[in-house]
Design an enzyme around this catalytic site. Structure first.
Site, PDB file in Angstrom:
ATOM      1  N   CYS A  36      17.724 -47.602  35.456  1.00 19.93           N
ATOM      2  CA  CYS A  36      18.135 -46.202  35.596  1.00 19.93           C
ATOM      3  C   CYS A  36      18.765 -45.717  34.285  1.00 19.93           C
ATOM      4  O   CYS A  36      18.066 -45.540  33.301  1.00 19.93           O
ATOM      5  CB  CYS A  36      19.071 -46.053  36.792  1.00 19.93           C
ATOM      6  SG  CYS A  36      19.237 -44.342  37.379  1.00 19.93           S
ATOM      7  N   HIS A  86      16.151 -49.059  41.486  1.00 16.14           N
ATOM      8  CA  HIS A  86      17.230 -50.048  41.466  1.00 16.14           C
ATOM      9  C   HIS A  86      16.880 -51.281  42.314  1.00 16.14           C
ATOM     10  O   HIS A  86      17.202 -51.324  43.502  1.00 16.14           O
ATOM     11  CB  HIS A  86      18.508 -49.431  42.032  1.00 16.14           C
ATOM     12  CG  HIS A  86      19.150 -48.420  41.157  1.00 16.14           C
ATOM     13  ND1 HIS A  86      20.187 -48.715  40.304  1.00 16.14           N
ATOM     14  CD2 HIS A  86      18.904 -47.096  41.005  1.00 16.14           C
ATOM     15  CE1 HIS A  86      20.570 -47.621  39.666  1.00 16.14           C
ATOM     16  NE2 HIS A  86      19.804 -46.616  40.068  1.00 16.14           N
ATOM     17  N   GLU A 131      18.361 -54.080  42.260  1.00  8.37           N
ATOM     18  CA  GLU A 131      19.610 -54.745  42.639  1.00  8.37           C
ATOM     19  C   GLU A 131      20.217 -54.142  43.898  1.00  8.37           C
ATOM     20  O   GLU A 131      21.072 -54.759  44.540  1.00  8.37           O
ATOM     21  CB  GLU A 131      20.604 -54.691  41.468  1.00  8.37           C
ATOM     22  CG  GLU A 131      21.373 -53.395  41.293  1.00  8.37           C
ATOM     23  CD  GLU A 131      20.584 -52.266  40.654  1.00  8.37           C
ATOM     24  OE1 GLU A 131      21.202 -51.231  40.338  1.00  8.37           O
ATOM     25  OE2 GLU A 131      19.359 -52.416  40.461  1.00  8.37           O
TER      26      GLU A 131
END
Length: 226
Positions: free
Chosen positions: A84, A192, A194
């Site tokens: 990002c 994302h 994660e």
């Protein structure tokens, strides 16, 4: 050990640390003031709003002392992943081509999107399958990837599009959600991985994606596939 670069305004560093901890890997936060990097398996530049996104996203972070060290690390073959805002920083620093501009419609987008693996020739996707589809969270205002025609053609010809949106949420050229450099060791993406699993444990595809970063031979595997 994973090095996680932290700028003023970063806000996803703990998500990254938690995800790699789930994979059994220790992480260390690295201040933007540092001028050298330690012996890390990889460097992650997490999401957030570095320096408040003043001027434009990543434009000020690019001049932080740590970025010279990140550039040297990447030039030596080290694995660097920007997520990002981290992707924006990497383009501003010239480690990846193109730029991220404001989303089509000038709307902040937040939710989950379907993405498709465009290549396994990168440090982030070498354990994935080309064409594999799955969902990842996004939240950004400047995630609309743009580049001139020659750069876009070059990315396609050299298999550097790591992820594509199945349904484009932000107007990105060629549905690009993430790219890599030609060597495969520097990767930037807007989604994302994660955050996949929403805090209830990483799903298998996210584990393989982040696990690709930890694979000892990931970059050599990329080079041998070229």
């Amino acid at each position: 050990m994973i090095g996680i670069v932290v700028f003023p305004g970063s806000n996803c560093e703990f998500d990254v640390e938690s995800a790699f901890r789930e994979l059994g890997e220790v992480s260390q936060f690295v201040s933007h003031r540092e001028r050298e990097l330690g012996d890390y398996k990889a460097i992650i530049i997490p999401g957030g709003f570095s320096y408040g996104d003043y001027l434009r996203s990543g434009a000020i972070a690019r001049f932080s002392p740590i970025m010279d060290a990140v550039s040297r690390y990447a030039d030596s073959g080290g694995k660097v992943v920007g997520i990002c805002n981290g992707f924006q920083v990497l383009t501003e620093a010239g480690l990846l081509p193109g730029a991220l501009q404001r989303n089509a419609g000038l709307k902040f987008v937040c939710g989950e999107v379907r993405v498709r693996v465009g290549t396994t020739r990168s440090a982030l996707t070498n354990l994935m399958a080309e064409g594999e589809e799955f969902s990842l969270p996004i939240n950004h205002f400047e995630g609309n990837y743009t580049a001139d025609r020659a750069t876009l053609q070059d990315l396609e010809e050299h298999h550097q599009v790591v992820l594509r949106y199945v349904q484009n949420p932000n107007g990105s050229a060629n549905d690009i959600a993430g790219i890599t450099n030609r060597e495969g060791n520097v990767v930037g993406l807007m989604p994302h991985p994660e955050r996949a699993g929403l805090g209830f444990g990483l799903p298998g595809y996210a584990r393989r994606m982040l696990g690709s970063v930890l694979a000892i031979d990931s970059v050599s595997a990329v080079k041998s596939a070229r």
